[in-house]
Design an enzyme around this catalytic site. Structure first.
Site, mmCIF file in Angstrom:
data_model
loop_
_atom_site.group_PDB
_atom_site.id
_atom_site.type_symbol
_atom_site.label_atom_id
_atom_site.label_comp_id
_atom_site.label_asym_id
_atom_site.label_seq_id
_atom_site.Cartn_x
_atom_site.Cartn_y
_atom_site.Cartn_z
ATOM 1 N N ASP A 1 0.867 -1.170 0.000
ATOM 2 C CA ASP A 1 0.000 0.000 0.000
ATOM 3 C C ASP A 1 0.907 1.224 0.000
ATOM 4 O O ASP A 1 1.771 1.348 0.887
ATOM 5 C CB ASP A 1 -0.863 0.038 1.265
ATOM 6 C CG ASP A 1 -1.967 -1.005 1.281
ATOM 7 O OD1 ASP A 1 -1.976 -1.886 0.407
ATOM 8 O OD2 ASP A 1 -2.820 -0.929 2.180
ATOM 9 N N SER B 1 8.237 5.017 5.398
ATOM 10 C CA SER B 1 9.163 4.096 4.749
ATOM 11 C C SER B 1 8.891 3.997 3.261
ATOM 12 O O SER B 1 7.856 4.454 2.780
ATOM 13 C CB SER B 1 9.059 2.720 5.401
ATOM 14 O OG SER B 1 9.132 2.826 6.810
#
Length: 291
Positions: A108, A247
């Site tokens: 995602d 991230s």
């Protein structure tokens, strides 16, 4: 950079932390704070707190602030904020096509996709890298010339587990520690820091897309990359997860291996990121025409 879904709608959800980091890196006071935050002692304290039961009080407010749909995730009590951050999604919520010709998203995320040229540079977590710098290997970087670099940027509202995008054999893994160095932040507001985030990349001999690289880029402070130890991988199988911190996952594919979906290429050319989900189709295998 503007974030859009695959229908072209502008998305603003999940960008609060990204805006905070820009303020930290972009101001004198923010850089002074960062200089303290990235010290190993402070980072270790932060990591301990995020893994302790003391951090549980932050979870409810975080869910509301980022409008996270918790019906997508396993229903259980979380032991710490990091336990919540690395939560697992319910089986079946991220389906993918088993078709060998289909390229899927590993996470995602917000996706941009670039052709790799001789002088290509890529902005990843507010740092500009050449491919050789990113891989810490100029010879390896040259093998991907004219291929694709796909950057999957995760924000705090995203699912922070990521998967392999094809069946294959793990050839090599390499870890590169991060660097943060402030260069006279008082005197120089334009080029005040040199930083590279921690990175871990895996070279994969894939079944359908040739020799490829899948890289994880960790957060500057308490973030941590946790990869499972594998010799072989399967499409859609979990590769690992990120602990607390924004991230990024990067996929490198060689020339004539894949055709990326047009909307993703067009959005990137217009300085837009495209919202994608784990397992979503983002391209197809390059098939040579038979004459």
């Amino acid at each position: 950079m503007i974030v859009v879904d695959r229908l072209g709608n502008v998305i603003t959800k999940g960008e609060n932390q990204n805006n905070l980091l820009k303020k930290l890196y972009g101001t004198f006071l923010g850089r002074c704070v960062l200089k303290v935050l990235v010290c190993r002692f402070v980072s270790n304290i932060g990591g301990w707190y995020m893994n302790s039961s003391l951090s549980k009080s932050r979870i409810e407010g975080f869910i509301k602030a980022n409008e996270i749909d918790m019906s997508q995730y396993e229903q259980r009590e979380y032991a710490s904020y990091n336990d919540f951050f690395t939560r697992k999604i319910i089986d079946g919520k991220r389906p993918f096509l088993v078709d060998d010709n289909v390229l899927i998203s590993p996470a995602d995320s917000k996706l941009t996709c670039y052709k790799i040229g001789l002088d290509s540079h890529f902005t990843i977590k507010d740092t500009v890298y050449s491919l050789a710098d990113l891989l810490d290997d100029e010879k390896l970087a040259n093998e991907y010339l004219n291929g694709y670099c796909m950057i999957f940027r995760l924000t705090v509202d995203d699912y922070h587990r990521y998967s392999f995008i094809d069946d294959g054999k793990i050839i090599k893994s390499k870890y590169i520690p991060g660097i943060f160095h402030t260069v006279n932040p008082i005197a120089n507001d334009y080029y005040p820091i040199y930083k590279q985030n921690s990175r871990n990349y895996t070279i994969i001999d894939s079944k359908n897309f040739g020799m490829m690289i899948q890289m994880e880029v960790g957060a500057m402070m308490v973030g941590k990359i946790v990869n499972h130890n594998k010799k072989y991988c399967l499409k859609g199988e979990e590769k690992g997860y990120f602990e607390f911190g924004g991230s990024t996952v990067i996929i490198l594919l060689k020339e004539n291996q894949v055709v990326i979906d047009n909307d993703i290429i067009e959005n990137t050319n217009k300085n837009k990121e495209t919202v994608v989900k784990l397992g979503e189709t983002i391209g197809r295998k390059y098939l040579k025409e038979v004459k």
